[in-house]
Design an enzyme around this catalytic site. Structure first.
Site, short mmCIF file in Angstrom:
data_model
loop_
_atom_site.label_atom_id
_atom_site.label_comp_id
_atom_site.label_asym_id
_atom_site.label_seq_id
_atom_site.Cartn_x
_atom_site.Cartn_y
_atom_site.Cartn_z
N CYS A 70 -5.97 1.13 7.44
CA CYS A 70 -6.75 1.97 6.73
C CYS A 70 -7.02 3.27 7.38
CB CYS A 70 -7.92 1.74 5.87
SG CYS A 70 -7.95 0.21 5.26
N ASN A 84 -11.02 2.62 11.85
CA ASN A 84 -9.82 2.41 12.75
C ASN A 84 -9.65 4.03 13.15
OD1 ASN A 84 -9.01 -0.13 11.74
ND2 ASN A 84 -8.64 0.84 9.78
N LEU A 105 -16.61 5.53 -1.24
CA LEU A 105 -18.14 6.00 -1.41
C LEU A 105 -18.39 6.75 -0.06
CD1 LEU A 105 -20.44 6.45 -3.42
CD2 LEU A 105 -21.01 4.27 -2.83
N CYS A 139 0.80 -1.25 -0.06
CA CYS A 139 0.13 0.16 0.06
C CYS A 139 0.89 1.16 0.01
CB CYS A 139 -0.99 -0.12 1.38
SG CYS A 139 -1.86 1.43 1.40
#
Ligand code: SAH
Length: 373
Positions: free
Chosen positions: A344, A301, A225, A108
């Site tokens: 995330c 998170n 979204l 990532c």
């Protein structure tokens, strides 16, 4: 005197060919040799490139360099996730996260120092926007991760990074100019040789750039979204005020048509009492049913200073079931690396002051552990 040597790291093949032709009067196959050295073998030094003539190597070193960002810290999670902080200047850093799974390894990567999108539930937003990463800094994250992963396993497997996701810090489509060439290196067979389905760009919804990307690049697209209607999305993802949901979805379906792609992954962060009610799931299903869409539910998170809480596990499961029952494929993203703030929305990239950040997150982790999915 300023270093005017050109950094070859990240130059797409056509540009590297043009560079060796114009600056060194060399044939295009020299560029291909260089790419193999830089990406397959992880070379950062021309002198090690043994199949290039010695005087060519010397000439190269005068006009070019292979310069990678500096690693400040590495952290390892108990689940095997690794996070590297790379120095961008005295106070700012960016973060790169490696997530091993039994059948793949996902890297990532970040595209900007900070972010200007200001999503209310994201830690990166708290630091504001600092600057775009260069192509070399974007590709350099992969180069460094490969080196670090191979270090524990000399001659190790090139297959360890099987997927690259632009889901780290920053809004990749706001740094379009540098992100697209970097993705060309990821998918080039002399670069990282990943299929276009294994490179995923995630965006908060920059509609004009989605149309542009549809013309120029064919990687997989993920879209943040997070809400099924404009009133709520305006609050969570402020760019929605400029590009509302119907415009965004039209751009997404266009992208799939144009790229002959399979589907768009829509990301949806699960925020307790905010966007996680059954009615929200039903609204979402009405938007996405019958479309080339998959929904990825991300348990929120936490990070220091946020007022949001993660939806309880039962609410997340119920949300998923309503979507699945209404004809929309929905999965729950497993939380990885949260013990090292690598999950995330937790990437904050502060080179200094890590102690404060860690303490806050630790307190947060305790209070939300009962909500783990
Ligand atoms: N700027 C891009 C890339 C970030 S991708 C984008 O918005 O898509 C990271 C994903 O994690 C995005 O879907 C983002 O909305 C989501 N995210 C951000 N903060 C989060 C948090 N605190 N918890 C869970 N997911 C979060």
């Amino acid at each position: 005197m300023a270093d005017e040597r050109v950094n070859l790291l990240g130059l797409p093949r056509t540009e590297l060919e043009a560079f060796v032709a114009s600056r060194l009067g060399a044939k295009p196959f020299r560029a291909r040799q260089l790419m193999k050295w830089i990406y397959r073998r992880g070379a950062a030094d021309f002198s090690s490139m043994s199949d290039l003539a010695q005087d060519f190597r010397a000439q190269l070193a005068e006009v070019a360099k292979i310069s990678v960002p500096e690693i400040v810290t590495e952290q390892r999670s108990s689940d095997g996730t690794r996070k590297w902080m790379l120095r961008m200047d005295e106070v700012q850093g960016i973060e790169t996260v490696y997530i091993p799974e039994p059948d793949r390894g996902t890297l990532c990567i970040s595209s900007q120092v900070g972010c200007a999108m200001d999503c209310s539930f994201c830690a990166t937003a708290q630091q504001g926007f600092n600057r775009n990463l260069s192509v070399a800094e974007i590709v350099g994250q992969v180069w460094l991760a490969r080196r670090e992963l191979d270090a524990g396993d000399p001659g190790g497997s090139n297959a360890r990074i099987t997927n690259i996701v632009l889901m780290g810090m920053g809004e990749p489509l706001a740094n379009y100019r540098n992100v697209v060439p970097a993705m060309r290196v990821f998918t080039d067979d002399l670069g990282y040789d990943l299929s276009r389905r294994r490179v995923t760009l995630s965006t908060s919804g920059l509609v004009p750039q989605i149309y542009k990307l549809a013309e120029e690049c064919n990687v997989a697209l993920a879209v943040s979204l997070h809400a099924p209607n404009d009133a709520l999305r305006n609050e969570l993802v402020p760019i929605n005020r400029k590009h509302p949901i119907d415009e965004l979805l039209a751009a997404c379906w266009h992208y799939i048509d144009k790229q002959n792609g399979r589907s768009i992954t829509f990301e949806y962060v699960m925020l307790d009492g905010i966007n996680d009610k059954p009615e929200h799931a039903r609204q979402l299903a009405r938007l996405l049913r019958g479309r080339p869409a998959k929904l990825n539910l991300i348990p929120f998170n936490g990070f220091p200073g946020t007022a949001y809480r993660r939806s309880p596990a039962a609410a997340i499961l119920r949300f998923r079931d309503i979507l699945n029952d209404n004809g929309v494929i929905a999965t729950i993203r497993r939380t990885r690396g949260d013990d090292i703030d690598a999950a995330c929305g937790q990437l904050a990239g502060k080179v200094t002051d890590r102690t404060l950040v860690r303490l806050g997150t630790r307190l947060n982790t305790v209070s939300r552990s009962s909500a783990e999915v």
